[in-house]
Design a protein around this motif. Structure first.
Motif, PDB file in Angstrom:
ATOM      1  N   TRP A   1       5.001 -10.783   0.106  1.00  0.00           N
ATOM      2  CA  TRP A   1       5.033  -9.425   0.066  1.00  0.00           C
ATOM      3  C   TRP A   1       4.317  -8.843   1.364  1.00  0.00           C
ATOM      4  N   ILE A   2       3.168  -9.430   1.687  1.00  0.00           N
ATOM      5  CA  ILE A   2       2.468  -9.077   2.990  1.00  0.00           C
ATOM      6  C   ILE A   2       3.739  -9.149   4.167  1.00  0.00           C
ATOM      7  N   LYS A   3       4.242 -10.401   4.277  1.00  0.00           N
ATOM      8  CA  LYS A   3       5.056 -10.335   5.263  1.00  0.00           C
ATOM      9  C   LYS A   3       6.287  -9.360   5.361  1.00  0.00           C
ATOM     10  N   SER A   4       6.754  -8.984   4.115  1.00  0.00           N
ATOM     11  CA  SER A   4       7.880  -8.077   4.015  1.00  0.00           C
ATOM     12  C   SER A   4       7.394  -6.580   4.364  1.00  0.00           C
ATOM     13  N   PHE A   5       6.194  -6.225   4.051  1.00  0.00           N
ATOM     14  CA  PHE A   5       5.674  -4.946   4.680  1.00  0.00           C
ATOM     15  C   PHE A   5       5.660  -4.972   6.313  1.00  0.00           C
ATOM     16  N   TYR A   6       5.192  -5.946   6.815  1.00  0.00           N
ATOM     17  CA  TYR A   6       5.300  -6.229   8.240  1.00  0.00           C
ATOM     18  C   TYR A   6       6.602  -6.321   8.752  1.00  0.00           C
ATOM     19  N   GLN A   7       7.459  -7.007   8.140  1.00  0.00           N
ATOM     20  CA  GLN A   7       8.999  -6.818   8.490  1.00  0.00           C
ATOM     21  C   GLN A   7       9.542  -5.770   8.393  1.00  0.00           C
ATOM     22  N   ALA A   8       9.251  -4.862   7.575  1.00  0.00           N
ATOM     23  CA  ALA A   8       9.883  -3.546   7.429  1.00  0.00           C
ATOM     24  C   ALA A   8       9.193  -2.523   8.900  1.00  0.00           C
ATOM     25  N   SER A   9       7.957  -2.774   9.201  1.00  0.00           N
ATOM     26  CA  SER A   9       7.658  -2.057  10.226  1.00  0.00           C
ATOM     27  C   SER A   9       8.140  -2.713  11.515  1.00  0.00           C
ATOM     28  N   PHE A  10       8.279  -3.965  11.676  1.00  0.00           N
ATOM     29  CA  PHE A  10       8.892  -4.783  12.566  1.00  0.00           C
ATOM     30  C   PHE A  10      10.260  -4.160  13.035  1.00  0.00           C
ATOM     31  N   ASP A  11      11.218  -4.139  11.818  1.00  0.00           N
ATOM     32  CA  ASP A  11      12.449  -3.440  12.047  1.00  0.00           C
ATOM     33  C   ASP A  11      12.635  -1.954  12.217  1.00  0.00           C
ATOM     34  N   LYS A  12      11.832  -1.239  11.909  1.00  0.00           N
ATOM     35  CA  LYS A  12      11.592   0.017  12.211  1.00  0.00           C
ATOM     36  C   LYS A  12      11.415   0.342  13.729  1.00  0.00           C
TER      37      LYS A  12
ATOM     38  N   ALA B   1       7.369  11.806  19.354  1.00  0.00           N
ATOM     39  CA  ALA B   1       7.856  10.697  19.421  1.00  0.00           C
ATOM     40  C   ALA B   1       6.746   9.748  19.678  1.00  0.00           C
ATOM     41  N   SER B   2       6.926   8.670  19.198  1.00  0.00           N
ATOM     42  CA  SER B   2       5.885   7.692  19.015  1.00  0.00           C
ATOM     43  C   SER B   2       6.486   6.210  18.695  1.00  0.00           C
ATOM     44  N   ALA B   3       5.221   5.176  19.480  1.00  0.00           N
ATOM     45  CA  ALA B   3       5.859   3.908  19.123  1.00  0.00           C
ATOM     46  C   ALA B   3       5.337   3.448  17.642  1.00  0.00           C
ATOM     47  N   SER B   4       4.584   3.870  17.042  1.00  0.00           N
ATOM     48  CA  SER B   4       4.028   3.689  15.646  1.00  0.00           C
ATOM     49  C   SER B   4       5.226   3.688  14.630  1.00  0.00           C
ATOM     50  N   PRO B   5       5.550   2.623  13.892  1.00  0.00           N
ATOM     51  CA  PRO B   5       6.443   2.598  13.026  1.00  0.00           C
ATOM     52  C   PRO B   5       5.807   2.763  11.463  1.00  0.00           C
ATOM     53  N   GLY B   6       4.506   2.691  11.342  1.00  0.00           N
ATOM     54  CA  GLY B   6       3.976   3.104  10.236  1.00  0.00           C
ATOM     55  C   GLY B   6       3.805   1.812   9.238  1.00  0.00           C
ATOM     56  N   LEU B   7       3.368   1.866   8.178  1.00  0.00           N
ATOM     57  CA  LEU B   7       3.391   0.650   7.251  1.00  0.00           C
ATOM     58  C   LEU B   7       3.574   0.810   5.724  1.00  0.00           C
ATOM     59  N   SER B   8       4.291   0.399   5.067  1.00  0.00           N
ATOM     60  CA  SER B   8       4.618   0.729   3.753  1.00  0.00           C
ATOM     61  C   SER B   8       3.585  -0.246   2.715  1.00  0.00           C
ATOM     62  N   GLY B   9       3.674  -0.161   1.550  1.00  0.00           N
ATOM     63  CA  GLY B   9       3.049  -0.594   0.687  1.00  0.00           C
ATOM     64  C   GLY B   9       3.778  -0.604  -0.639  1.00  0.00           C
ATOM     65  N   ILE B  10       3.019  -1.350  -1.643  1.00  0.00           N
ATOM     66  CA  ILE B  10       3.740  -1.884  -2.756  1.00  0.00           C
ATOM     67  C   ILE B  10       4.143  -0.352  -3.570  1.00  0.00           C
ATOM     68  N   SER B  11       5.072  -0.423  -4.225  1.00  0.00           N
ATOM     69  CA  SER B  11       5.640   0.658  -5.059  1.00  0.00           C
ATOM     70  C   SER B  11       5.211   0.679  -6.379  1.00  0.00           C
TER      71      SER B  11
ATOM     72  N   LEU C   1      -0.933  -4.462  -0.172  1.00  0.00           N
ATOM     73  CA  LEU C   1      -0.389  -5.071  -1.657  1.00  0.00           C
ATOM     74  C   LEU C   1      -1.291  -5.040  -2.860  1.00  0.00           C
ATOM     75  N   ASN C   2      -2.643  -5.340  -2.549  1.00  0.00           N
ATOM     76  CA  ASN C   2      -3.576  -5.436  -3.851  1.00  0.00           C
ATOM     77  C   ASN C   2      -4.336  -3.893  -3.912  1.00  0.00           C
ATOM     78  N   ASN C   3      -3.499  -2.683  -4.228  1.00  0.00           N
ATOM     79  CA  ASN C   3      -3.789  -1.654  -4.406  1.00  0.00           C
ATOM     80  C   ASN C   3      -3.899  -1.284  -5.708  1.00  0.00           C
ATOM     81  N   PRO C   4      -5.082  -1.794  -6.558  1.00  0.00           N
ATOM     82  CA  PRO C   4      -5.255  -1.704  -7.870  1.00  0.00           C
ATOM     83  C   PRO C   4      -4.478  -0.495  -8.780  1.00  0.00           C
ATOM     84  N   GLN C   5      -4.594   0.669  -8.176  1.00  0.00           N
ATOM     85  CA  GLN C   5      -3.869   1.861  -8.798  1.00  0.00           C
ATOM     86  C   GLN C   5      -2.509   1.631  -8.715  1.00  0.00           C
ATOM     87  N   ALA C   6      -1.679   1.290  -7.589  1.00  0.00           N
ATOM     88  CA  ALA C   6      -0.339   1.291  -7.548  1.00  0.00           C
ATOM     89  C   ALA C   6       0.263   0.254  -8.307  1.00  0.00           C
TER      90      ALA C   6
END
Length: 841
Positions: free
Chosen positions: A595-606, A428-438, A158-163
């Motif tokens: 926002w933080i919860k939404s990033f986690y939820q996206a990984s959770f759903d994936k 093939a992997s268990a990892s869903p990754g993690l997104s960040g603010i666009s 979330l607090n990625n100053p460049q993004a």
């Protein structure tokens, strides 16, 4: 009965002592001594570019950080996290340069760096920034604002100053941004032409395969023992486990290790590698000498060249002296340039072709004049060896960087060489990754048509100097935009850019310079408006391991120092000076925690779609992390394996589908300094150039050991290796003796671009004629703001030329020619690590 003193009275009574403390941290957060000693630490969880950590807070103080239990090899750098929170140079409140506060964009730009700063309220600061964005947009257009902020500040999603900066400026109308990175400028531009992918991020053959199969490892311009301490994401340092196994297994199997470098670096020492000393920036010449020997002795793999590459005939003509300069690139020719004995060049060529060999290239060789050539030539040499796609053989251009070569889940395999290399069955992997603010909002509006311009990141000074003029870049002819405002968030350009004195002059062309940061860096001291941001441990966020096997919670450990504010909140408040619609576009109606919860939820759903269970957000947040298994198949990955098995089905991303030793596309650009095949171009400064008569020492500037670029230099960690408070410079004993320099002396290092002080380290670990000074020491000018003044601390980029690698990549350099002398007179004091005097503070 004695009346208990309240905190306000205590601070008032404490006088000067309390005042000194208040100058660096919030008064209201200071506990009474009697209340502080027996309280237990409150434990939290956080993460950084140095690793994930458990934070320890007591009495509202972030006292220490201990490494995360899943960190395979914790590094010293995490110990600087608490120290930097309370650094004497924290920016505690918004400030404005005095002349700018009086005259705005019409202020005297020559006063930057030496003007008085004035404390202002956040409301005043927000108004100034918002009004200036509006003025520049209206007067010159959005692309007159440079939002190419570059730096390694934060790992948060979330607090990625460049993004966030790019997102905010896009919503206000647009900006000029940047492409490429200072770390990988040349390699990421050239290698897609050669092998179809960006070799700065593509996954190389993994370490378990090397441990089992490699018979010869050549560390060419890379130092993974040192550089794997950090990562763009969060390092878990699993690479060190594999490096240890590689050393142990190497001893059992008789694996040969070579390090090709002017310096016998940390990796060479660890592996007991044979050191091949090479003159800086001459690596291509040595590779050509090896290639010539392999060809003339008929040792090269002609079948591999014929089946998997194109353009060898054109390259061969150059190699044999039948084209271009009409000079055969014999080992003798190479030795005269690179300083490596002829017999060593021939020996290494025979070693590499007779053993299963991995050529481990790094990013150092491409940070030089004509930096496109070393990686192109490394791939060409590996093609002649013919081991590409075989277990333990071939090449890798990024083993020195954290996670590269480490088996990892699919979501972090980088840019695979071919589609087949990214086969879901293999990864093939268990990892869903993690997104960040666009950088772009999902809410539609006028900002969807924001005006954009892009420039090569390391050419910002050239852009300021040459507004409106044409330049070549990656096959295109473009024009430099006219920049009137620059906004830097979470970066330190007056560290990472080259030729500091030229930069200071160019910066005067900007009407307004805004810096948003934690500390009074050299960049902040050159700014007009300074906005204090929180550190990673002063706010909540979420992130993931660079190797993708973890998602980490980043919990706020302590209240922000002074009036520091989260980057997210700073940009929201600036946008409140525009319209409610623009604020909504930025926040999308979500709070920071949402926002933080939404990033986690996206990984959770994936993960759920893949049948993988993840804990609820609350359970994750309480524990601090969630772990994902790395599949066994990832431990068997061999770069180019499927391409070698069937180059027709598994084509590379090049026009031919093969490795392009000769590129028709590049040849068609008709560039003078980057032609159709790898070549030796004489660098602007090297041991064989005319400049060497006046400045005979070849300076290299590798990554530091006790900081990340300039990060943590303002903590006690700098004392672990500084010499008399100066950045160390390594010199060979013979070079030191000629100049009357002894170990521990303070010396002046200089050339026509500038001068710096350093502390001499006299050692045979560096070859004669070369000197080593790490990048990242903070710029501390003796006369602030004055062009040409002495840097009393040791900023090596004062000395490095700011000239593009070539028309293709327009990358940056990291080498120079210098002279050194023992410093005479009283050694100036260091002042950069304390906040400047501020009116109203």
């Amino acid at each position: 009965m004695t009346k208990k003193m309240d905190r306000r009275s205590f601070l008032k009574a404490s006088g000067a002592t309390a005042g000194a403390v208040v100058a660096t941290i919030q008064a209201e957060a200071i506990p009474l001594v009697g209340d502080s000693l027996l309280n237990d630490h409150e434990k939290g969880f956080s993460a950084s570019h140095f690793g994930a950590v458990v934070t320890h807070t007591r009495n509202s103080r972030f006292e220490s950080a201990t490494p995360f239990e899943g960190d395979a090899h914790p590094v010293t750098l995490v110990e600087g996290l608490a120290a930097r929170t309370y650094a004497e140079d924290r920016i505690l409140y918004p400030c404005v340069r005095e002349d700018y506060l009086k005259h705005g964009y019409k202020s005297d730009k020559s006063k930057r760096g030496n003007d008085t700063f004035v404390r202002v309220s956040w409301e005043t600061a927000f108004d100034l920034v918002a009004n200036e964005i509006k003025r520049v947009n209206t007067t010159y257009g959005p692309t007159a604002i440079y939002g190419g902020s570059y730096g390694w500040f934060c790992v948060g999603s979330l607090n990625n100053p460049q993004a966030l900066l790019n997102r905010m400026l896009g919503i206000t109308g647009g900006y000029t941004g940047r492409t490429c990175t200072y770390s990988t400028h040349a390699i990421r531009q050239i290698t897609p032409y050669v092998g179809g992918t960006d070799e700065s991020s593509a996954q190389p053959t993994v370490y378990p395969v090397l441990i089992e199969h490699s018979e010869c490892i050549v560390f060419w311009g890379c130092d993974p023992i040192n550089t794997n301490q950090i990562a763009w994401g969060v390092p878990t340092h699993g690479v060190y486990k594999y490096l240890k196994e590689l050393k142990e297994e190497g001893k059992k199997r008789g694996v040969k290790f070579y390090v090709i470098d002017p310096v016998y670096n940390n990796t060479g020492m660890y592996f007991g590698a044979e050191h091949i000393q090479i003159r800086p920036t001459t690596d291509v010449a040595m590779m050509l000498g090896m290639a010539h020997y392999l060809y003339k002795e008929k040792l090269y793999n002609a079948d591999f060249i014929k089946k998997y590459t194109i353009g060898f005939d054109q390259f061969k003509q150059y190699l044999l002296g039948e084209s271009e300069d009409m000079v055969a690139k014999t080992p003798e020719w190479a030795a005269s340039i690179c300083g490596v004995p002829v017999e060593v060049i021939k020996m290494l060529a025979k070693e590499c072709v007779s053993k299963r060999t991995m050529l481990m290239g790094g990013w150092s060789t491409q940070r030089a004049h004509h930096g496109e050539q070393p990686n192109w030539m490394l791939i060409t040499l590996a093609s002649m060896l013919g081991q590409i796609g075989l277990p333990g053989g071939g090449y890798g251009c990024n083993y020195h960087y954290s996670s590269n070569g480490v088996p990892m889940p699919a979501a972090a395999t980088g840019n695979p060489l071919t589609k087949a290399d990214a086969d879901a069955k293999d990864f093939a992997s268990a990892s869903p990754g993690l997104s960040g603010i666009s950088i772009k909002s999902k809410i539609k509006g006028p900002w969807d048509k924001a005006k954009m311009e892009i420039i090569p990141v390391s050419r910002i000074v050239e852009c300021l100097e040459n507004a409106g003029k044409e330049y070549n870049f990656d096959g295109h002819t473009k024009k430099w935009p006219e920049l009137k405002m620059a906004y830097w968030a979470g970066g330190n350009p007056f560290h990472h850019h080259q030729d500091r004195n030229r930069m200071i002059k160019a910066w005067q062309k900007l009407e307004t310079f805004v810096v948003q940061d934690n500390f009074w860096t050299a960049s902040a001291r050159m700014a007009d408006i300074i906005l204090p941001a929180t550190t990673e441990q002063e706010r909540n966020d979420i992130t993931k391991a660079h190797t993708n096997e973890y998602i980490f919670a980043m919990k706020q450990a302590v209240a922000p120092a002074g009036e520091a504010m989260d980057d997210f909140d700073i940009f929201v408040n600036i946008l409140r000076r525009f319209t409610a619609e623009q604020v909504l576009a930025f926040t999308e109606g979500k709070s920071k925690m949402e926002w933080i919860k939404s990033f986690y939820q996206a990984s959770f759903d994936k993960a759920a779609k893949s049948g993988v269970k993840m804990p609820t957000f609350d359970a994750f947040w309480e524990k601090g992390y969630v772990y994902f298994e790395t599949p066994e198949s990832a431990k068997k990955f061999i770069k180019h394996e499927k391409f070698r098995a069937n180059p027709v089905v598994n084509r590379l991303g090049t026009p031919s589908g093969k490795i392009e030793i000769f590129s028709k596309k590049i040849a068609g650009y008709n560039y003078k300094e980057c032609k159709g095949h790898p070549m030796w171009f004489e660098p602007m400064e090297w041991a064989g150039s005319k400049v060497a008569k006046e400045f005979p020492l070849s300076l290299v500037s590798p990554h530091p050991k006790y900081r990340l670029h300039s990060q943590l230099n303002n903590t006690w960690l700098r004392h672990l290796e500084e010499v008399n408070g100066r950045e160390p410079i390594w010199m060979h004993p013979n070079d030191a003796k000629k100049r009357g320099i002894k170990n521990g002396d303070v010396v002046r290092v200089f050339n026509k671009r500038g001068q710096v002080l350093a502390g001499a380290v006299v050692t045979e670990a560096i070859m004669e004629g070369a000197v080593r000074m790490q990048e990242g020491a903070w710029y501390d000018p003796k006369e602030a703001g004055k062009v040409g003044t002495l840097c009393v601390h040791g900023d090596v980029n004062v000395l490095i030329p700011d000239v593009g690698t070539s028309e293709l990549a327009q990358g940056n350099q990291a080498t120079a020619l210098v002279e050194i002398e023992k410093f005479k007179g009283e050694v100036p004091a260091i002042s950069i690590f304390k906040a400047p005097k501020i009116k109203g503070a």
